[in-house]
Scaffold this active site. Sequence first.
Site, PDB file in Angstrom:
ATOM      1  N   SER A 262      88.044 -34.225  97.598  1.00 23.61           N
ATOM      2  CA  SER A 262      87.979 -34.965  98.857  1.00 23.61           C
ATOM      3  C   SER A 262      88.669 -36.306  98.659  1.00 23.61           C
ATOM      4  CB  SER A 262      86.509 -35.168  99.253  1.00 23.61           C
ATOM      5  OG  SER A 262      86.423 -35.920 100.439  1.00 23.61           O
ATOM      6  N   ASN A 263      89.443 -36.689  99.652  1.00 20.32           N
ATOM      7  CA  ASN A 263      90.161 -37.972  99.631  1.00 20.32           C
ATOM      8  C   ASN A 263      91.151 -38.071  98.475  1.00 20.32           C
ATOM      9  OD1 ASN A 263      88.641 -39.114 101.906  1.00 20.32           O
ATOM     10  ND2 ASN A 263      86.911 -39.055 100.498  1.00 20.32           N
TER      11      ASN A 263
ATOM     12  N   GLY B 250      88.190 -48.796 109.813  1.00 24.08           N
ATOM     13  CA  GLY B 250      89.317 -49.713 109.629  1.00 24.08           C
ATOM     14  C   GLY B 250      90.213 -49.737 110.857  1.00 24.08           C
TER      15      GLY B 250
ATOM     16  N   TRP C 193      87.420 -34.989 107.960  1.00 22.85           N
ATOM     17  CA  TRP C 193      86.177 -35.743 108.220  1.00 22.85           C
ATOM     18  C   TRP C 193      86.412 -36.782 109.320  1.00 22.85           C
ATOM     19  CZ3 TRP C 193      86.098 -41.004 106.897  1.00 22.85           C
ATOM     20  CH2 TRP C 193      86.798 -41.450 105.768  1.00 22.85           C
TER      21      TRP C 193
ATOM     22  N   PHE D  15      93.656 -50.083 116.161  1.00 20.30           N
ATOM     23  CA  PHE D  15      94.119 -49.909 117.537  1.00 20.30           C
ATOM     24  C   PHE D  15      93.828 -51.180 118.345  1.00 20.30           C
ATOM     25  CE2 PHE D  15      93.485 -45.021 117.498  1.00 20.30           C
ATOM     26  CZ  PHE D  15      94.821 -44.819 117.197  1.00 20.30           C
TER      27      PHE D  15
ATOM     28  N   SER E 140      78.224 -34.528 115.057  1.00 20.96           N
ATOM     29  CA  SER E 140      77.279 -34.898 116.120  1.00 20.96           C
ATOM     30  C   SER E 140      75.901 -34.326 115.818  1.00 20.96           C
ATOM     31  CB  SER E 140      77.782 -34.341 117.460  1.00 20.96           C
ATOM     32  OG  SER E 140      76.781 -34.478 118.436  1.00 20.96           O
TER      33      SER E 140
ATOM     34  N   TYR F 212      74.482 -38.694 100.905  1.00 21.83           N
ATOM     35  CA  TYR F 212      74.066 -38.789 102.309  1.00 21.83           C
ATOM     36  C   TYR F 212      72.556 -39.027 102.375  1.00 21.83           C
ATOM     37  CZ  TYR F 212      78.727 -37.008 103.518  1.00 21.83           C
ATOM     38  OH  TYR F 212      80.089 -36.846 103.642  1.00 21.83           O
TER      39      TYR F 212
ATOM     40  N   GLY G 203      86.939 -39.968 115.146  1.00 19.27           N
ATOM     41  CA  GLY G 203      87.110 -41.415 114.974  1.00 19.27           C
ATOM     42  C   GLY G 203      88.290 -41.889 115.814  1.00 19.27           C
ATOM     43  N   GLY G 204      88.097 -42.970 116.551  1.00 16.81           N
ATOM     44  CA  GLY G 204      89.165 -43.467 117.420  1.00 16.81           C
ATOM     45  C   GLY G 204      89.137 -42.848 118.800  1.00 16.81           C
TER      46      GLY G 204
END
Length: 305
Positions: free
Chosen positions: A160-161, A223, A211, A226, A270, A56, A215-216
Amino acid sequence: MEKIQLGKSGLNTSRLIYGCMRITGDNSPSDREKGKQALRSAIEAGYNHFDHADIYAGGLSESLFAEVLKESPGLREQLIITSKAGIRAQDTPKAGDPKCYDFSRDYLVSSVDGILGRLDIESLDLFLLHRPDYLFNAAEVAETFMQLHRAGKVKHFGVSNFTPSQVSLLQSALPVPLQVNQVEINIHNINSFTDGTLDLCQQSGITPVAWCPLGGVAYSAWGNTFSAADEQRIENELSLQAEKYGCQPWQVILAWLLKHPAQICPIIGSTTPERIVAARQSLELDYSREDWYRLLEARNGEAVP
Ligand SMILES: NC(=O)c1ccc[n+]([C@@H]2O[C@H](COP(=O)([O-])OP(=O)(O)OC[C@H]3O[C@@H](n4cnc5c(N)ncnc54)[C@H](OP(=O)(O)O)[C@@H]3O)[C@@H](O)[C@H]2O)c1
């Protein structure tokens, strides 16, 4: 703020985790001060768990965090500090090297040393492998984890992931429990509901950490697939529910994640103090099963079969 046990660690994490990916902004003095203010607001609002990664802002997020830690003696002991590593930048360590994942012992040990140096702390509470290395050797990673633990550099470990089978593979080689799988979960990406990720978390006592939970909703998902019509349908349903629960649409989406019995901990990214504080309201909503399915139906554009 509500707290739950993090995995089987004995550590009590605030249900909302604060994500430090954006705290340096463009690294100007004003953005850095804004980031510090965001961290102070999160601490004040009862977040006790802070999520980092070595990549980061190229490590600058961790050093900015260290500045806030230094402002208050004794603060470090009250917090759970997580960081991640395993993603190697292009041209590192040599010019011409491709961007890659690297779970080799030397790379992970030196990454943790870098993290501890930038955060200016003795040990990490939780260290996560950021993204699965295609070439990862579970036995080597397990030995590396235990070496880091014996050296007092890392207290607990997670991933993670990772897919469920990757979690199981690593766990099979490890003498200590994996505490966390940090994955993308939001209204757009609901893979973890169906691909076994949340099932394995519940079964094994692993805490799922979400995480980009907004999003959306607050911004386009990674990616994004929508259509404008999908977004409109979701927005309409969120508005109806926000009115019903007396909150804002984005707080409904957090409640939607929190409802899952695997006890998802969303990471709030945020940098706006009002939003950091207001996210807590999502923990207070008595969010119903029916509304959960109404929102799923709006997302999918059809009722469940
Ligand atoms: N493990 C991984 O691979 C991985 C990947 C990505 C992220 N992460 C972690 O997850 C954390 C959270 O991710 P994220 O930062 O993408 O989280 P997020 O909380 O979903 O999104 C934060 C972004 O949305 C904006 N936002 C928040 N509420 C909003 C609202 N009501 N209306 C409009 N915009 C709003 C924020 O802007 P403002 O700052 O202006 O409020 C900020 O730009 C990161 O900090 C990091 O720790 C992990």
